[in-house]
Design an enzyme around this catalytic site. Sequence first.
Site, mmCIF file in Angstrom:
data_model
loop_
_atom_site.group_PDB
_atom_site.id
_atom_site.type_symbol
_atom_site.label_atom_id
_atom_site.label_comp_id
_atom_site.label_asym_id
_atom_site.label_seq_id
_atom_site.Cartn_x
_atom_site.Cartn_y
_atom_site.Cartn_z
ATOM 1 N N GLY A 57 -11.877 -16.522 -1.278
ATOM 2 C CA GLY A 57 -13.287 -16.123 -1.358
ATOM 3 C C GLY A 57 -13.832 -16.057 -2.758
ATOM 4 O O GLY A 57 -14.736 -16.801 -3.123
ATOM 5 N N LYS A 117 0.821 -1.204 0.000
ATOM 6 C CA LYS A 117 0.000 0.000 0.000
ATOM 7 C C LYS A 117 0.865 1.269 0.000
ATOM 8 O O LYS A 117 1.892 1.338 0.670
ATOM 9 C CB LYS A 117 -0.927 0.012 1.222
ATOM 10 N N GLU A 132 -1.040 -12.622 2.529
ATOM 11 C CA GLU A 132 -0.217 -12.634 1.319
ATOM 12 C C GLU A 132 1.238 -12.818 1.716
ATOM 13 O O GLU A 132 1.762 -12.083 2.543
ATOM 14 C CB GLU A 132 -0.386 -11.316 0.566
ATOM 15 N N GLU A 185 -18.666 -15.838 -4.764
ATOM 16 C CA GLU A 185 -19.002 -14.414 -4.807
ATOM 17 C C GLU A 185 -19.404 -13.928 -6.197
ATOM 18 O O GLU A 185 -19.166 -12.772 -6.571
ATOM 19 C CB GLU A 185 -17.841 -13.573 -4.264
ATOM 20 N N HIS A 245 -2.202 -12.128 -8.549
ATOM 21 C CA HIS A 245 -2.180 -10.949 -9.405
ATOM 22 C C HIS A 245 -1.304 -11.155 -10.631
ATOM 23 O O HIS A 245 -1.212 -10.264 -11.474
ATOM 24 C CB HIS A 245 -1.706 -9.728 -8.615
#
Length: 770
Positions: free
Chosen positions: A439, A118, A672, A491, A701
């Site tokens: 998920g 981040k 992660e 989902e 990713h």
Amino acid sequence: MIKTHVLGFPRIGKDRELKFALESFWRDEISEISLEDTARSLRQRHWHAQRESGLDFVTVGDAPLYDHVLDHIQWLGCEPTRFRFKKDQGARERYFTMARGVAHTNASQSTWALEMTKWFDTNYHYLVPEFSPETNFSDCAQALIDQVAEACALGHRVKPVLIGPLTFLWLGKSKRGGFDRLTLLDALVPAYQSILHRLSELGVGWVQIDEPILGLELPQAWSQAFERTYHALHQAPVKLMLTTYFSSLEGQLAMACKLPVAGLHIDAVRAPDELRAVLDWLPAHKTLSIGLINGRNIWRTDLNQALSTIRPALEKRPDAVWISSSCSLLHVPYTLRSDSSIDTELRSWLAGAHEKLDELAILKAAVNSGQATVAKALGEAQRACDARAKSTRVLDPAVRSRIAANDSKRDRRTSPFTVRQRLQRERFGLPLYPTTTIGSFPQTKEIRAARAARKNGDINESQYHDVMRSEIAHVVRQQNELGLDVLVHGEAERNDMVEFFGERLNGFAFSGNGWVQSYGSRCVKPPILFGDVSRPEPMTVAWTTFAQSLTDKPVKGMLTGPITILQWSFVRDDQPRETTAHQLALAINDEVLDLEGAGVGMIQIDEPAIREGLPLRQSKWPAYLKWAAEAFRVAASGVRDDTQIHTHMCYSEFNDILPDIAAMDADVITIETSRSDMELLRGFGEFKYPNEIGPGVYDIHSPRVPETSEMIRLMQKAATVIPPENLWVNPDCGLKTRAWPETLAALRNMVKAAQALREQAQQKVSETTE
């Protein structure tokens, strides 16, 4: 006379043109030339918008194809040698290899992407530079030079932007223990000097140089390095606007004011109380840039208050003040002015990037030409701010009463983890190294088409639900065939892990096109959290129980946690964030208890954003972590001991907040770790993290499919620091962005890895008993 500028502008385009161009390029549907044409068109459009709004400078160098830190890795000539790039590989091929990695049928020849984490306390992700004693730097910034020349040719007054050298080094990491990356500073500075000289040759007068680490509590050596660094850069024949944002300067304020730069930018949104001190310390010959317009949130600026804020600066230095956004406008949508998805009243309270340019124009006119010249605009802004403050939509007495009556002991499970773990193992009977996913499963074009058809009225709600149940059944069937131990429903019905819940909670609203970049081509449309939060009815129970009816294996209920909803929304700024988090926690807890009541035995409450909520100054961490962990525990409270609570965290460093993560008291945490080669797990082992943990064994990713042997190696490494009986096997993150073929291939290898690990463990037991 004041001047106006912004620290950066949204990159992806009004209609996410860059996102779609990137993804088409990666699928080999368009050429590199076509991709570059799209990028050029967007940046020229954005430069034009800045100029047309009356800004005195157009910001250049803030429009990367993937990530601005990755741009700097190339501009500064420090691509990691582990990529083994060949001389005939073009810059763009190297760029996307670092961003996304490269798959190879031989795992040993595969290339890992750069680690992602981040950007300070935002939801933007940057790619982490890699440093070693052998790292070299050089001026390779021709791409930046070309963009500056392009903007100059269009008649713009250009202000290039660079990440400062100390922030660039700080953002990186070394995988060699004990290496101090600050020792690379003397080798790095000449590359910056060369770039600055080349910019000067193009006629550039000002260069924005971002040093947001000045808002951190830096080690002494790093603080001391600023003076010598900027004395060296001061020799370049351009004026430097040193920019700080996201935090107050505090102990570094005097030093920042004294640095040999032509100007200093401060974030007057995050640190309004520091303006007077900066005015006292900043020498009179320097320009002061004041970040008045919030670059992190979408609430309309109180322009009259903003004028009051800058009045002391104007009185003290009438010809040396600029006004700006607090930080780059990267973090807000392109525009909200005409978004018909938002009702007229609420829309009048909001401002996207274009509207923020207008706010700067109004403030500039008010100061330079007199407030009477923009009296109508100032009055309109004031009426909007007043209407929001008085609106009955914002406050809900029932929510306020519930908060006031909440039991202070509500945030505790009945029994300690050791008791809960025994009961959960008895209930579920899982094998050693149980396998699961995080998920989401691939959001296929069929799923997106059904969602669009419902939105357009082409199918009704019942038909849409039929499509979603079919997709859920497919996901459950695939997981059963793969042999996963704990399943998810996939989902399919969720557009986004925060937006889905916000749509079902009171106190939220949604834009139709309010997209912001999260990383690369990944964009999110944050909910607008404008009022008190409550849950009117169950949100996920029907979907989860339908999936559970299709299998005898446990299916996890999947929820997004209160802190992540808070962090990934545009949050109201009229009450403490702690209060809003508590409201969210109670709403999520209502769902947890309904899931348990419906027979769901495992419930995952994702909190990937818990670290990004940390204040940048470490001395302020304890207060935040206390209420953040409490909010999670409130969300998970009231369940039986044999109900297993999971959480998931990703793409952040956690080792320095491990006691607080442990205080969340989740039964299982998945994190992660694959991009860091399990480095992030070492801290959990040293801390002796008491609960169960699932370190991600492959990076979702990247499109590459990892080999079974690769995952076995990572889990063996994990087992050296975490007891094997407490380890789970899972991917790094949700699989929403991946395609089905690579998803199935990777999960098949993951299940094989778990089976091999169990066999190895059984063999060790057999050898011990012989």
